[in-house]
Design an enzyme around this catalytic site. Structure first.
Site, PDB file in Angstrom:
ATOM      1  CE  LYS A  61     -15.587  26.827 -33.044  1.00  0.00           C
ATOM      2  NZ  LYS A  61     -16.524  25.859 -33.623  1.00  0.00           N
ATOM      3  CG  ASP A 102     -20.826  22.227 -34.410  1.00  0.00           C
ATOM      4  OD1 ASP A 102     -21.444  22.717 -33.446  1.00  0.00           O
ATOM      5  OD2 ASP A 102     -19.582  22.137 -34.432  1.00  0.00           O
TER       6      ASP A 102
HETATM    7  C1  BGC Z   1     -18.804  26.860 -30.201  1.00  0.00           C
HETATM    8  C2  BGC Z   1     -20.011  25.985 -30.372  1.00  0.00           C
HETATM    9  C3  BGC Z   1     -19.681  24.810 -31.264  1.00  0.00           C
HETATM   10  C4  BGC Z   1     -18.435  24.092 -30.754  1.00  0.00           C
HETATM   11  C5  BGC Z   1     -18.040  22.914 -31.624  1.00  0.00           C
HETATM   12  C6  BGC Z   1     -17.597  26.042 -29.753  1.00  0.00           C
HETATM   13  O1  BGC Z   1     -16.461  26.843 -29.719  1.00  0.00           O
HETATM   14  O2  BGC Z   1     -19.050  27.877 -29.265  1.00  0.00           O
HETATM   15  O3  BGC Z   1     -21.091  26.705 -30.900  1.00  0.00           O
HETATM   16  O4  BGC Z   1     -20.766  23.941 -31.287  1.00  0.00           O
HETATM   17  O5  BGC Z   1     -17.368  24.988 -30.681  1.00  0.00           O
HETATM   18  O6  BGC Z   1     -17.813  23.300 -32.927  1.00  0.00           O
END
Ligand code: BGC
Length: 496
Positions: free
Chosen positions: A192, A227
């Site tokens: 992200k 999460d």
């Molecule tokens: C992360 C995950 C996470 C997901 C939703 C992804 O970018 O790598 O660990 O569960 O986003 O939040």
């Protein structure tokens, strides 16, 4: 004299008519170009049933490869050390800290066991200043620990911490982490919009603990969870048939319950139960069958993590609005969709959020008022025709439909791996807990995903598969897991 005047007037009329014709021609050409971009887009984003099956098969294959060996696949298939999910018996006061997007949240909950369940809960959200998302770990965790300390200080008398015990915390950290125990783990990489580079390869719980200590707070992290794992726990708390959890929010991911004997790469120790929750990190899934366009390729190349999280870049909230912006920019440049000059704001990366995209897409007013408003507010595009606004909606639809159909294929892939896609009389019910802003607020996306999954499963199998919205798994779910893995549990309670 009169004849000359008549001729002159006729010439003016003819010239004016010629201008109108030229304008209409130009307009028609612009539309033809814009329509061609849309048509090409529709073709390249198409995810027909046959393609979805190939995506699902690839997901199944990659899952097995990721379980077989470390680095065996783009799918990390991370062992979470969560080998039992909440039963409903959990009791006591627990805290949760949820970090995974542009906000983080702290929460406390008083659990009352089977009878009383969640007696009381409170939470606060804090937005993380942009500079902390790419600063030093120390700064980021100090900021978090300060908010946590403040929140603990506001604990009311109706929360009860048994004498002689410390407060315990479930830490939801929504990034790929290689766990070393239920309450420790090494950050593999950021996803992200985070880029606190110094943190990669380090134990994030140790970092949080030190910041907590610096604030003089007495609190122990008893569970570190993704999460998706929190959502699985929260889903299980309300429905015992929950076996998979999916997050469709800023990022995307899935977790599910696996049999220990199906994880060849894991020989650390056998848990007391025969199951282990696997955090798939499916956002990093990649396959030649994914319908990628030049817009996706450019977005990826210019992202914080090129070549990574390709499935996430097609299906999640951080990126879908940005894909739409890139397509509209192309239409502005090649087809003068918004007039002779390209609106400057349209050139700003990530200015158009998926939240704006869904508001435009869901606009049901006859003159597409919201579309007009958003184009003006966000992109500075002053006036648009209804036809232009309609085209914008169609672009949103193409991008959302592709994302939703691919998400359905991902879920189908998991169900296939778990042997839940064929009919048989004794097939148990399978519940998939889903959370995340895209699923919750982007109604079109959620509905399209569900109907695509139903089509893939066929009516009979689909009747035993339930998609269940689960609110706040990353808060309540983490607190429940903190309770399940509390240091104060007796051995017999853990085994129960
Ligand atoms: C992360 C995950 C996470 C997901 C939703 C992804 O970018 O790598 O660990 O569960 O986003 O939040």
């Amino acid at each position: 004299m009169r004849k000359a005047a008549v001729l002159a007037a006729a010439a003016v009329v003819a010239a004016a008519a010629a201008i109108v014709v030229r304008q209409r021609l130009r307009e028609a050409k612009r539309w033809a170009r814009a329509a061609a971009v849309l048509c090409d887009l529709q073709e390249r984003c198409a995810a027909p049933a046959a393609r979805l099956r190939m995506v699902a098969d690839a997901m199944d294959v990659e899952m097995r490869a990721g379980l077989a060996s470390e680095d065996g696949s783009k799918l990390k298939m991370l062992v979470t050390y969560v080998d039992s999910l909440p039963s409903g018996d959990e009791k006591g006061l627990f805290y949760a800290l949820d970090l995974g997007g542009t906000n983080f949240r702290v929460l406390r909950v008083q659990l009352g066991g089977k009878e009383q369940r969640v007696i009381k809960q409170e939470s606060v959200g804090v937005s993380i200043p942009q500079h902390l998302m790419s600063g030093s770990p120390h700064e980021l965790f100090d900021f978090i620990a300060a908010a946590l300390t403040k929140f603990v200080a506001s604990e009311g008398v109706d929360y009860h911490l048994p004498e002689g015990t410390q407060r315990e915390l479930g830490f939801t950290f929504s990034f790929p982490v290689k766990q070393t125990s239920i309450s420790s783990g090494i950050l593999i990489k950021w996803t992200k919009n985070f880029a606190v580079d110094e943190m990669v390869g380090k134990d994030i719980v140790a970092e949080l603990n030190e910041a907590i200590k610096r604030k003089g707070l007495v609190m122990k992290v008893s569970a570190l969870v993704n999460d998706t794992v929190g959502t699985l726990a929260a889903g299980r708390y309300v429905d015992n048939d929950t076996i998979v959890a999916v997050i469709l929010g800023t990022g995307t991911n899935a977790a599910y319950i696996e049999h220990v004997h199906a994880i060849p790469k894991w020989h650390v120790h056998l848990p007391k139960s025969a199951d282990m929750i696997i955090n798939m990190e499916w956002g990093n899934f990649k396959s030649g069958h994914l319908p990628l366009t030049e817009f996706d390729q450019a977005l990826d190349a210019e992202s914080l993590n090129p070549g990574e999280q390709i499935y996430e870049k097609l299906t999640s909230g951080m990126y879908m609005g940005e894909i739409v912006r890139r397509i509209l920019l192309r239409m502005a440049q090649e087809a003068a969709l918004f007039g002779d000059h390209t609106p400057p704001k349209l050139e700003t990366p990530y200015i158009l959020k998926t939240f704006h995209m869904l508001m435009m897409h869901h606009d049901t007013s006859s003159d597409l008022k919201t579309v007009s408003l958003k184009l003006k507010e966000i992109l500075g595009i002053e006036s648009t025709s209804r036809k232009t606004r309609k085209l914008v909606v169609e672009v949103c639809e193409v991008v959302a439909r592709r994302g939703a159909r691919l998400a359905a294929a991902g879920i189908y892939g998991i169900l296939k791996k778990l042997d839940r896609v064929t009919c048989s009389a004794d097939k148990p019910r399978s519940v998939i807990a889903v959370d995340g802003g895209v699923y919750k607020y982007y109604t079109f996306f959620g509905q399209c995903m569900e109907s695509t999954l139903r089509d893939m499963l066929g009516e009979e199998v689909a009747s035993s598969i339930v998609i269940k919205p689960v609110d706040d798994g990353s808060g309540i779910g983490a607190a429940l897991l903190a309770a399940s893995y509390s240091q104060y549990l007796q051995d017999d309670e853990i085994l129960a």
